[in-house]
Design an enzyme around this catalytic site. Structure first.
Site, PDB file in Angstrom:
ATOM      1  N   GLY A 109       0.837  -1.209   0.000  1.00 38.85           N
ATOM      2  CA  GLY A 109       0.000   0.000   0.000  1.00 38.85           C
ATOM      3  C   GLY A 109       0.866   1.250   0.000  1.00 38.85           C
ATOM      4  O   GLY A 109       1.913   1.269   0.637  1.00 38.85           O
ATOM      5  N   GLY A 117       5.028  -7.101   4.465  1.00 38.42           N
ATOM      6  CA  GLY A 117       5.104  -8.069   3.367  1.00 38.42           C
ATOM      7  C   GLY A 117       6.342  -7.807   2.520  1.00 38.42           C
ATOM      8  O   GLY A 117       7.078  -8.734   2.155  1.00 38.42           O
ATOM      9  N   THR A 118       6.565  -6.538   2.229  1.00 33.05           N
ATOM     10  CA  THR A 118       7.728  -6.134   1.419  1.00 33.05           C
ATOM     11  C   THR A 118       9.024  -6.587   2.085  1.00 33.05           C
ATOM     12  O   THR A 118       9.946  -7.065   1.418  1.00 33.05           O
ATOM     13  CB  THR A 118       7.739  -4.599   1.262  1.00 33.05           C
ATOM     14  OG1 THR A 118       6.490  -4.206   0.710  1.00 33.05           O
ATOM     15  CG2 THR A 118       8.886  -4.124   0.390  1.00 33.05           C
ATOM     16  N   THR A 120       4.874   2.592   6.146  1.00 32.94           N
ATOM     17  CA  THR A 120       3.464   2.206   6.320  1.00 32.94           C
ATOM     18  C   THR A 120       2.774   3.176   7.275  1.00 32.94           C
ATOM     19  O   THR A 120       3.365   3.603   8.276  1.00 32.94           O
ATOM     20  CB  THR A 120       3.258   0.760   6.861  1.00 32.94           C
ATOM     21  OG1 THR A 120       1.894   0.621   7.280  1.00 32.94           O
ATOM     22  CG2 THR A 120       4.144   0.409   8.025  1.00 32.94           C
ATOM     23  N   ILE A 121       1.523   3.467   6.956  1.00 34.25           N
ATOM     24  CA  ILE A 121       0.738   4.312   7.880  1.00 34.25           C
ATOM     25  C   ILE A 121       0.389   3.508   9.141  1.00 34.25           C
ATOM     26  O   ILE A 121      -0.044   4.084  10.123  1.00 34.25           O
ATOM     27  CB  ILE A 121      -0.568   4.841   7.231  1.00 34.25           C
ATOM     28  CG1 ILE A 121      -1.534   3.700   6.872  1.00 34.25           C
ATOM     29  CG2 ILE A 121      -0.255   5.695   6.016  1.00 34.25           C
ATOM     30  CD1 ILE A 121      -2.953   4.173   6.599  1.00 34.25           C
ATOM     31  N   ASP A 122       0.600   2.189   9.089  1.00 31.06           N
ATOM     32  CA  ASP A 122       0.226   1.353  10.237  1.00 31.06           C
ATOM     33  C   ASP A 122       1.270   1.373  11.358  1.00 31.06           C
ATOM     34  O   ASP A 122       0.964   0.974  12.483  1.00 31.06           O
ATOM     35  CB  ASP A 122       0.014  -0.106   9.781  1.00 31.06           C
ATOM     36  CG  ASP A 122      -1.169  -0.257   8.855  1.00 31.06           C
ATOM     37  OD1 ASP A 122      -1.961   0.696   8.752  1.00 31.06           O
ATOM     38  OD2 ASP A 122      -1.313  -1.323   8.232  1.00 31.06           O
TER      39      ASP A 122
HETATM   40  O1  F6P Z   1      -1.007  -1.421   5.222  1.00 28.30           O
HETATM   41  C1  F6P Z   1      -1.567  -0.156   5.188  1.00 28.30           C
HETATM   42  C2  F6P Z   1      -3.043  -0.207   5.005  1.00 28.30           C
HETATM   43  O2  F6P Z   1      -3.384   1.108   4.820  1.00 28.30           O
HETATM   44  C3  F6P Z   1      -3.845  -0.872   6.123  1.00 28.30           C
HETATM   45  O3  F6P Z   1      -4.049  -0.052   7.224  1.00 28.30           O
HETATM   46  C4  F6P Z   1      -5.122  -1.249   5.427  1.00 28.30           C
HETATM   47  O4  F6P Z   1      -5.734  -2.330   6.063  1.00 28.30           O
HETATM   48  C5  F6P Z   1      -4.641  -1.621   4.078  1.00 28.30           C
HETATM   49  O5  F6P Z   1      -3.441  -0.901   3.860  1.00 28.30           O
HETATM   50  C6  F6P Z   1      -5.632  -1.387   2.962  1.00 28.30           C
HETATM   51  O6  F6P Z   1      -4.949  -1.396   1.766  1.00 28.30           O
HETATM   52  P1  F6P Z   1      -5.479  -1.589   0.298  1.00 28.30           P
HETATM   53  O7  F6P Z   1      -6.899  -1.152   0.259  1.00 28.30           O
HETATM   54  O8  F6P Z   1      -4.594  -0.747  -0.528  1.00 28.30           O
HETATM   55  O9  F6P Z   1      -5.299  -3.024  -0.031  1.00 28.30           O
END
Ligand code: F6P
Length: 361
Positions: A13, A117-118, A138-140
């Site tokens: 993402g 994952g990366t 990551t924003i997470d």
């Molecule tokens: O990993 C970042 C993130 O924004 C998560 O918080 C979210 O669950 C996911 O990506 C959603 O990503 P996408 O809709 O791009 O698959």
């Protein structure tokens, strides 16, 4: 002397700060090795581009003016790690193809900007003998071994702004506003923006909730004369009953119920339990869009510069990190496959609890 050839890809993402990192890497490499002695090779759409050899040699001007740009100039794609070693219907051996592209592009090293994952695939490629450096995006904020990932603080700013705006409309209508915030496994974004935005209830995956406790906290606010409330719910949150289920079983039951997250169910239970009109707001991908904050521009730039230093030292097999507020790096093998969760007993959770914020536990 042959030009140093540096491959860069962004995978998973997107998030604000990817371009700032790419710029940091490129500019620091041009400074360190000389513009004529380095060739940046941009690999398109993450590992997909590496598998299929979709790449191009980039010019220095392409790294100017991108510091403030959201998204990624290289494009990105989700390429699940668990499928990397699986030969699918297209009959492509993905690992073999990635190694071949690396060789065909005559790369000296590969820089992978991405999340968990990366990093798993980066570690796999490193074990396969490629010179790989990871950069934590990551924003997470859930990458193991780094205090923070780039993209996180921008998302905290955006989510906080969302909560601020929900306050005024919730107050005007005397409603409860339930806001769903991204974060599938870890609740960092919900926790930080929940505290910064003054949410009354914060629900995160690391602390399975009891609906009755959330309802009781909200009723207490009503009894204290508050006409509205804000509930911040992480996308990956679940209650104590769902916590007993395996992830697959949880997803199956939710699919049967026609939901992917618990937010709408919880909002309906809140409305029933409190008698207060309740609405749901899902900012979703808006949390990932737009320009990086000053904090993230700085962090991304520092990470990019560190990566250039690692290339100069030929120190490969590492992921750049912020460790106890200092820029450093961790072995990819230490980072891959681990998730940095919120500790339910951490200072931030305790701070919120001392303010009277309910986590539903
Ligand atoms: O990993 C970042 C993130 O924004 C998560 O918080 C979210 O669950 C996911 O990506 C959603 O990503 P996408 O809709 O791009 O698959």
């Amino acid at each position: 002397m042959a030009k140093k050839r540096i491959g860069i890809l962004t995978s998973g993402g997107d998030c604000p700060g990817l371009n700032a990192t790419i710029r940091g890497i490129a500019k620091a490499c041009y400074e360190k090795f000389g513009t004529d002695d380095v060739q940046i090779v941009g690999i398109q759409n993450g590992y997909y581009g590496l598998i299929n050899n979709i790449a191009r040699e980039m010019e220095p001007y392409e790294f100017s003016g991108i510091l403030t740009q959201g998204g990624t100039i290289l494009g990105t794609k989700r390429q699940p790690f668990k499928m990397m070693s699986v030969i699918e219907a297209d009959n492509v051996d993905k690992v073999k193809s990635m190694k071949k592209t690396y060789k065909d592009l005559k790369l000296d090293c590969l820089l992978t900007l991405g999340g968990n994952g990366t990093h798993k695939t980066a570690n796999l490629l490193s074990e396969e003998g490629l010179n790989v450096i990871g950069l934590p995006k990551t924003i997470d904020n859930d990458i193991f071994g780094t205090d923070v990932t780039f993209g996180f603080h921008t998302a905290v700013d955006i989510a906080t702004d969302v909560i601020d705006r929900l306050h005024t409309t919730a107050a005007s209508h005397s409603r409860i506003l339930v806001v769903e915030i991204m974060g599938n496994k870890a609740g960092w974004l919900t926790l930080y923006s929940g505290i910064a935005g003054g949410a009354d209830v914060i629900v995160i995956p690391e602390i399975p909730y009891e609906t009755e406790k959330i309802v009781s906290a909200l009723n207490k606010r009503t009894e204290a004369g508050k006409s509205f409330s804000i509930v911040a719910v992480a996308e990956g949150a679940y209650d104590v009953k769902e916590a007993e289920l395996k992830k697959k079983e949880r997803a199956k039951r939710r699919a049967e119920a026609g939901i992917t997250t618990i937010t709408s169910t919880l909002a309906a239970q809140i409305q029933k339990g409190t008698g207060v009109e309740t609405r749901v707001c899902t900012p979703g991908h808006m949390l990932r869009g737009g320009s990086p904050s000053a904090y993230d521009r700085l962090l991304a730039t520092k990470f990019g510069v560190r990566a250039a230093e690692l290339i100069a030292k030929e120190k490969y097999g590492y992921s750049v990190a912020l460790i106890n507020s200092q820029i450093g790096e961790n072995p990819l093998s230490d980072v891959a496959g681990k998730t940095k969760f919120v500790d339910p007993k951490c200072a931030d959770v305790i701070t919120a609890k001392r303010l009277g914020v309910s986590f539903g536990d």
